[in-house]
Write a protein that holds these residues in place. Structure first.
Motif, mmCIF file in Angstrom:
data_model
loop_
_atom_site.group_PDB
_atom_site.id
_atom_site.type_symbol
_atom_site.label_atom_id
_atom_site.label_comp_id
_atom_site.label_asym_id
_atom_site.label_seq_id
_atom_site.Cartn_x
_atom_site.Cartn_y
_atom_site.Cartn_z
ATOM 1 N N PRO A 110 -17.152 75.192 62.663
ATOM 2 C CA PRO A 110 -17.875 74.253 63.542
ATOM 3 C C PRO A 110 -16.998 73.145 64.102
ATOM 4 O O PRO A 110 -17.207 72.713 65.239
ATOM 5 C CB PRO A 110 -18.966 73.696 62.627
ATOM 6 N N HIS A 111 -16.007 72.667 63.324
ATOM 7 C CA HIS A 111 -15.158 71.592 63.840
ATOM 8 C C HIS A 111 -14.303 72.076 65.009
ATOM 9 O O HIS A 111 -14.029 71.323 65.945
ATOM 10 C CB HIS A 111 -14.276 71.020 62.720
ATOM 11 N N TYR A 159 -15.295 74.556 67.056
ATOM 12 C CA TYR A 159 -16.291 74.671 68.132
ATOM 13 C C TYR A 159 -16.513 73.315 68.797
ATOM 14 O O TYR A 159 -16.545 73.207 70.033
ATOM 15 C CB TYR A 159 -17.606 75.209 67.567
ATOM 16 N N ASN A 160 -16.662 72.266 68.000
ATOM 17 C CA ASN A 160 -16.923 70.926 68.553
ATOM 18 C C ASN A 160 -15.755 70.424 69.392
ATOM 19 O O ASN A 160 -15.955 69.770 70.426
ATOM 20 C CB ASN A 160 -17.221 69.939 67.422
ATOM 21 N N LEU A 161 -14.535 70.715 68.956
ATOM 22 C CA LEU A 161 -13.367 70.315 69.740
ATOM 23 C C LEU A 161 -13.325 71.059 71.082
ATOM 24 O O LEU A 161 -13.044 70.471 72.128
ATOM 25 C CB LEU A 161 -12.085 70.586 68.954
#
Length: 478
Positions: A307-308, A310-312
């Motif tokens: 997820p980190h 994906y968020n970036l």
């Protein structure tokens, strides 16, 4: 009378000497060949190579033999051919740097027959000319004009095949998108029914190229041969139609790969052979389809798992690009150039789950490598599996880490999803644009999670999730 025994003695000694010489020479020659074994008569180790994906990964086939025989080079036998497998960055560099000097491109004959119908069409001089035309067609400065088309088709694809559902299978949808896009850009085919005319036999071709090449009715290989014939016939009909359009009015004919090849000629001004054009376009469809779809699927798999990351991708790049666009604006070349981190994510995905295992070459002049002789007529194979997860080149190789591609990135000849040298994949930039355009559209509309958290990866032509990567969609709130 005493002459006969002496003569017999001389003959026996001479024959014995010759036999000893021949045995010694044979052993000497064999000692110069790379270490390894060829397996069973005729089939060699083809079955072991083909079933490696079912046992784990094709990487196992390579690594087991590197460990047993040599880290740099070993011999085997695949598809009825003596094969030297070149390993590591040095092996990649040697093959990539010696195209046309020691080696040239080669496909197994069973695949040649499916794609080109005859070996003569595969080796036709027009094929060399066609490759140069493809390289020209897929240059970044030419492809940038297709980015809006890719974007509009991706938007329509998501609206039709993603948005109405709570759960989708990413692999099948990415396959559908990449094939429709190839039909549009290669042949200007936009009618879904016409696309289906190509996709149905094309699926037979794909299934048959990874099957045992036994040509009897009912086998996957036999169906692949029939599928290849159907596609070539469809392409020949399309070629005749396009030639008529060109003769009537060149200015209104679509600018696609087919037209690009039909407008070309050889050094004598002669039009290129229609059957060779049809075979090559079929080859380009195969080369561009599964590999790009596999890469897209791998990227979305890892974005779900991290997820980190994906968020970036979403916040640092893709949403910024989306906010800069008007309601009807489409992506352009400047937008693609801003997707640096997204491409690092794609590269790390392809490192861990490479879209293709490597490629074959044919030895056209005998050469020596690492003290071993590779005879003329042998085949060679370079493989991503000797470098992509090698801790010598990528520390902690199983870790997903896009930062590996920041700055100067990996060492030369270690990250090779598209090969290298003069025979580097002609469609590498085309694949890059497809992946980034698809990423942009999916991440700016959805977040998703894997429906099968521990889904296994299988290997056919490319690495693919065993169940097609089903995901649960979570649309962004507007």
């Amino acid at each position: 009378m005493d002459i006969l025994p002496n003569l017999l003695h001389i003959v026996v000694v001479s024959i014995s000497f010759c036999l000893v010489f021949l045995i010694f020479r044979q052993k000497s020659t064999h000692s110069k060949l790379p270490p390894g074994k060829k397996g069973w008569p005729i089939i060699g180790e083809t079955l072991e190579f083909g079933t490696a994906g079912q046992r784990g990964t094709p990487e196992m086939f390579i690594k087991e033999r590197m460990r047993k025989y040599s880290q740099g080079l070993f011999q085997t036998s695949l598809f009825g051919e003596n094969l030297a497998v070149m390993c590591g960055a040095s092996g990649n560099k040697f093959l990539f740097s010696n195209e046309k000097k020691y080696v040239t491109a080669w496909w197994p004959r069973c695949i040649q027959k499916v794609v080109f119908e005859s070996e003569e069409n595969y080796n036709n001089n027009d094929s060399t000319k066609l490759r140069s035309l493809v390289v020209e067609f897929f240059k970044p400065e030419a492809l940038q004009y297709f980015i809006p088309i890719m974007d509009s088709m991706a938007k329509e694809h998501l609206e039709t095949d993603w948005s109405p559902y709570k759960q989708v299978k990413i692999l099948s949808l990415s396959l559908k998108y990449t094939f429709a896009l190839a039909c549009r850009l290669f042949m200007s085919i936009t009618d879904p029914n016409h696309v289906t005319t190509f996709s149905d036999p094309f699926n037979l071709v794909k299934a048959g190229t990874v099957s045992v090449p036994i040509n009897i009715p009912g086998t996957a290989y036999n169906r692949a041969l029939k599928g290849g014939k159907v596609i070539r016939q469809e392409l020949l009909a399309l070629i005749k139609e396009r030639k008529k359009e060109l003769a009537d009015n060149k200015g209104t004919v679509a600018h696609d790969l087919l037209t690009h090849t039909l407008l070309a000629s050889d050094e004598n001004g002669r039009a290129l052979d229609e059957m060779v054009i049809a075979g090559n376009i079929l080859g380009f469809l195969i080369a561009s389809h599964d590999t790009t779809s596999s890469a897209i699927t791998s990227v979305l798999k890892y974005l779900a798992e991290f997820p980190h990351v994906y968020n970036l991708v979403l916040q640092a790049e893709q949403m910024e690009i989306a906010r800069s666009k008007g309601p009807k604006d489409l992506l352009n070349w400047d937008d693609i150039k801003k997707m640096k981190y997204s491409w690092n994510v794609a590269c790390e995905s392809m490192r861990l789950l490479s879209p293709a295992p490597g490629a074959f070459r044919e030895v056209i002049h005998e050469f020596t490598y690492k003290g071993f002789t590779i005879p003329k007529g042998w085949k060679t194979f370079w493989t991503v599996h000797s470098t992509h997860k090698n801790p010598k080149y990528f520390p902690d190789p199983e870790k997903f880490d896009p930062s590996r591609f920041e700055g100067h990135g990996p060492a030369p000849y270690t990250f090779v999803p598209f090969g290298g040298g003069p025979r580097m994949c002609a469609g590498r930039e085309y694949a890059r644009l497809q992946i980034l355009v698809y990423m942009h559209n999916v991440v700016t509309r959805f977040k998703w999670e894997k429906a099968i958290p521990d889904e296994k990866i299988t290997y056919q032509l490319s690495s693919i999730p065993a169940h097609g990567l089903p995901v649960i969609l979570k649309p962004h709130k507007l």
